[in-house]
Design an enzyme around this catalytic site. Structure first.
Site, PDB file in Angstrom:
ATOM      1  N   HIS A 183       0.836  -1.205   0.000  1.00 16.64           N
ATOM      2  CA  HIS A 183       0.000   0.000   0.000  1.00 16.64           C
ATOM      3  C   HIS A 183       0.873   1.258   0.000  1.00 16.64           C
ATOM      4  CE1 HIS A 183      -3.667   2.351   0.925  1.00 16.64           C
ATOM      5  NE2 HIS A 183      -2.818   3.125   1.586  1.00 16.64           N
ATOM      6  N   GLU A 184       1.817   1.318   0.938  1.00 16.37           N
ATOM      7  CA  GLU A 184       2.676   2.490   1.014  1.00 16.37           C
ATOM      8  C   GLU A 184       3.594   2.596  -0.196  1.00 16.37           C
ATOM      9  OE1 GLU A 184       2.140   4.803   3.184  1.00 16.37           O
ATOM     10  OE2 GLU A 184       0.597   3.547   4.099  1.00 16.37           O
ATOM     11  N   HIS A 220       1.851   4.607  -2.889  1.00 16.99           N
ATOM     12  CA  HIS A 220       2.008   6.055  -2.705  1.00 16.99           C
ATOM     13  C   HIS A 220       3.415   6.502  -3.098  1.00 16.99           C
ATOM     14  CE1 HIS A 220      -1.852   6.299  -0.844  1.00 16.99           C
ATOM     15  NE2 HIS A 220      -1.503   5.670   0.264  1.00 16.99           N
TER      16      HIS A 220
END
Length: 352
Positions: free
Chosen positions: A17-18, A21
């Site tokens: 997920h990170e 980003h």
């Protein structure tokens, strides 16, 4: 082994997920000050170029800290100075990566299948209420009360949710949609596998597992998981589900472990753990896009609001106010997570 595998799965999903980003920010020219997996005090840190990479001690979440994310910055590469559409791409990228990860895990789990069950009626039990209602062999069950049937497993799940055993049923027959309004979905007692059971009286078919069907089945699996999340939220709001039906990280790790231990073989157990991990990945993708402060969806919502206000008022809104909202949302979110974790432990230790 399965508990360890479940914990590792959580870590991988957070990292992915990170990473979404991070990769989007780097690709769009936004400066990333820190990329961290987990929260709390740092266990390991290393600075490479302009970015510090961290591993922290509390295994809940993580973050990709971008320059000027919640405050003013003079840097031309600050998050707040990037075009609004770039910021939306960066915010959505985390959930996209989780959705993609869920899709790939489902593909991996399904890759050994030689056939897939489908929602096409293969035969009826004697005296089936569904056959009496007008369904025929060869009909493909398409939707129940407007809810699309993606997988064979959706049939019983959606049938069970129908109030008063009546629903608007749609089937595909000879390439055409046939509607059955207020259709009776009645269970009757049948003997199956040597046991008497209450069943709907239909047998569904299957189809050979080609690569195209593998892609289709995996994508439908993602859509099905996403719908289950929305249904769960709806059940909480309507009172159909209670707090005892909710679970946080502790419960999820316990479920993943049980799914592994109860499997017939170690290989099947690992597949079960991966399948639950795929559900969690899609769950994270959906939940993170809810318009709640501190979540990505909340950031996207406030970004759109501030962009519209900027166009209308012809002045830039101080991002520190948005930072205050997200900080308050994070405090509430961490408090809720602490409550859910305590509830998880309590239920595991003291439930009957």
């Amino acid at each position: 082994m399965y508990i360890l595998l479940a914990i590792i799965s959580f870590g991988v999903l957070i990292f992915v997920h990170e990473l979404g980003h991070f990769l989007a920010a780097k690709a769009l020219g936004v400066k990333v000050n820190e990329f961290s997996v987990c929260m709390g005090p740092a266990l390991l840190q290393k600075t490479v170029g302009e970015t510090t990479y961290s591993l922290r001690c509390i295994p809940i979440g993580g973050y990709c800290a971008m320059e000027g994310e919640d405050e003013e910055s003079d840097s031309p590469r600050a998050f707040t100075n990037a075009k609004w559409w770039k910021r939306i791409i960066i915010l959505v990228a985390g959930s996209f990566m989780n959705l993609l990860t869920g899709f790939l895990i489902i593909m991996l789990v399904y890759s050994s299948a030689v056939a897939f069950n489908n929602a096409k009626i293969d035969s009826f039990y004697p005296n089936s209420a569904l056959e009496e209602g007008g369904l025929q062999v060869g009909d493909t069950l398409y939707s129940v009360d407007g809810h699309r049937i993606y997988l064979a497993s959706d049939v019983s799940m959606l049938f069970e949710r129908v109030p008063d055993d009546r629903a608007d049923l749609v089937v595909l027959r000879d390439g055409q949609k046939v509607c059955f309004p207020d259709f009776l979905l009645e269970k009757r007692e049948y003997e199956d596998d040597g046991e008497k059971q209450m069943l709907y009286g239909i047998r569904l078919g299957y189809e050979d597992a080609t690569f195209g069907r593998l892609l289709k089945q995996s994508w439908y699996g993602c859509l099905d998981f996403a719908r289950m999340v929305w249904m769960g939220l709806g059940d909480l709001l309507t009172g159909r589900a209670t707090m005892n039906d909710m679970g946080g990280p502790v419960t999820i790790v316990h479920i993943m472990s049980e799914q592994g231990k109860t499997a017939a073989t170690t290989a099947a157990g690992i597949q079960n753990v991966f399948y639950v991990a795929a559900f969690i990945a899609v769950n994270l993708a959906v939940m993170n896009m809810l318009p709640i402060p501190a979540l990505d969806g909340g950031r996207v919502f406030l970004l759109l609001v501030t962009t519209v206000l900027k166009k209308l008022l012809r002045r830039k809104i101080d991002p520190k106010y948005e930072g205050y909202i997200h900080a308050a949302g994070m405090i509430l979110l961490l408090g809720f997570m602490a409550f859910i974790t305590f509830h998880d432990v309590w239920m595991l230790l003291f439930k009957k």
